[in-house]
Scaffold this motif. Structure first.
Motif, PDB file in Angstrom:
ATOM      1  N   UNK A  73      50.985  26.331  72.313  1.00 56.60           N
ATOM      2  CA  UNK A  73      50.454  25.570  73.428  1.00 56.60           C
ATOM      3  C   UNK A  73      49.519  26.337  74.349  1.00 56.60           C
ATOM      4  N   UNK A  74      49.191  27.575  74.012  1.00 56.56           N
ATOM      5  CA  UNK A  74      48.298  28.372  74.850  1.00 56.56           C
ATOM      6  C   UNK A  74      47.416  29.267  74.004  1.00 56.56           C
ATOM      7  N   UNK A  75      46.613  30.071  74.665  1.00 59.62           N
ATOM      8  CA  UNK A  75      45.693  30.939  73.934  1.00 59.62           C
ATOM      9  C   UNK A  75      46.155  32.390  73.910  1.00 59.62           C
ATOM     10  N   UNK A  76      47.368  32.645  74.332  1.00 56.46           N
ATOM     11  CA  UNK A  76      47.886  34.006  74.312  1.00 56.46           C
ATOM     12  C   UNK A  76      48.193  34.460  72.895  1.00 56.46           C
ATOM     13  N   UNK A  77      48.238  35.762  72.718  1.00 55.65           N
ATOM     14  CA  UNK A  77      48.567  36.310  71.403  1.00 55.65           C
ATOM     15  C   UNK A  77      49.332  37.610  71.582  1.00 55.65           C
ATOM     16  N   UNK A  95      60.259  34.100  70.481  1.00 52.97           N
ATOM     17  CA  UNK A  95      60.340  32.722  70.959  1.00 52.97           C
ATOM     18  C   UNK A  95      59.092  32.391  71.769  1.00 52.97           C
ATOM     19  N   UNK A  96      58.534  31.204  71.548  1.00 51.21           N
ATOM     20  CA  UNK A  96      57.336  30.771  72.246  1.00 51.21           C
ATOM     21  C   UNK A  96      56.055  31.136  71.513  1.00 51.21           C
ATOM     22  N   UNK A  97      56.192  31.824  70.395  1.00 51.94           N
ATOM     23  CA  UNK A  97      55.038  32.225  69.576  1.00 51.94           C
ATOM     24  C   UNK A  97      55.189  31.665  68.172  1.00 51.94           C
ATOM     25  N   UNK A  98      54.106  31.659  67.434  1.00 46.15           N
ATOM     26  CA  UNK A  98      54.107  31.227  66.042  1.00 46.15           C
ATOM     27  C   UNK A  98      53.066  32.037  65.281  1.00 46.15           C
ATOM     28  N   UNK A  99      53.211  32.044  63.982  1.00 44.24           N
ATOM     29  CA  UNK A  99      52.178  32.698  63.153  1.00 44.24           C
ATOM     30  C   UNK A  99      50.927  31.834  63.151  1.00 44.24           C
ATOM     31  N   UNK A 100      49.788  32.466  62.962  1.00 48.75           N
ATOM     32  CA  UNK A 100      48.533  31.723  62.825  1.00 48.75           C
ATOM     33  C   UNK A 100      48.584  30.931  61.522  1.00 48.75           C
ATOM     34  N   UNK A 101      47.928  29.776  61.466  1.00 53.62           N
ATOM     35  CA  UNK A 101      47.865  29.020  60.211  1.00 53.62           C
ATOM     36  C   UNK A 101      47.208  29.860  59.111  1.00 53.62           C
ATOM     37  N   UNK A 102      47.683  29.694  57.902  1.00 51.99           N
ATOM     38  CA  UNK A 102      47.160  30.452  56.768  1.00 51.99           C
ATOM     39  C   UNK A 102      45.649  30.272  56.641  1.00 51.99           C
ATOM     40  N   UNK A 103      44.955  31.364  56.431  1.00 51.49           N
ATOM     41  CA  UNK A 103      43.504  31.348  56.282  1.00 51.49           C
ATOM     42  C   UNK A 103      42.744  31.313  57.596  1.00 51.49           C
ATOM     43  N   UNK A 104      43.479  31.257  58.718  1.00 50.73           N
ATOM     44  CA  UNK A 104      42.836  31.193  60.035  1.00 50.73           C
ATOM     45  C   UNK A 104      43.359  32.302  60.950  1.00 50.73           C
ATOM     46  N   UNK A 105      43.661  33.434  60.347  1.00 45.35           N
ATOM     47  CA  UNK A 105      44.231  34.563  61.073  1.00 45.35           C
ATOM     48  C   UNK A 105      43.113  35.503  61.508  1.00 45.35           C
TER      49      UNK A 105
END
Length: 110
Positions: A55-59, A70-80
């Protein structure tokens, strides 16, 4: 015998050639904008992988083998993103992933 104050002719020719070569090298670098010498920083260091905030632009970077915080996810495949300012690093500045995993426009910063 050659007087000490005079120099052989080849010494001045060598200086002219050296100066011409250096001038040419400087011109090439100036005209190419040093593009042949550019380096980009990696998003994460060795032994780490990038994750993005939901939900945000943090990384962040997570050590290999560790779970996504928690609160983070992996980037979609091919868009890392791999390097700072690469195609995907720039893209994810204005996009994010929602709680359902859909790619959406990032909320406006206030």
């Amino acid at each position: 015998m050659i007087p000490r104050t005079s120099r052989p002719r080849y010494a001045s020719r060598r200086r002219v050639r050296t100066a011409a070569a250096l001038t040419g090298a400087v011109a090439v670098i100036a005209l190419t904008g040093c593009s042949g010498f550019s380096f980009q920083d990696d998003i994460c260091g060795d032994g780490e992988y990038p994750v993005m905030s939901v939900g945000g632009t943090g990384s962040a970077c997570v050590k290999d083998g560790e779970k996504v915080p928690e609160g983070y996810t992996r980037y979609p495949e091919g868009k890392v993103p791999q390097q700072v300012d690469d195609k995907w690093d720039v893209y994810w500045r204005t996009h994010t992933v929602d709680e359902k995993g859909n790619i959406v426009k990032a909320p406006e910063e206030k």
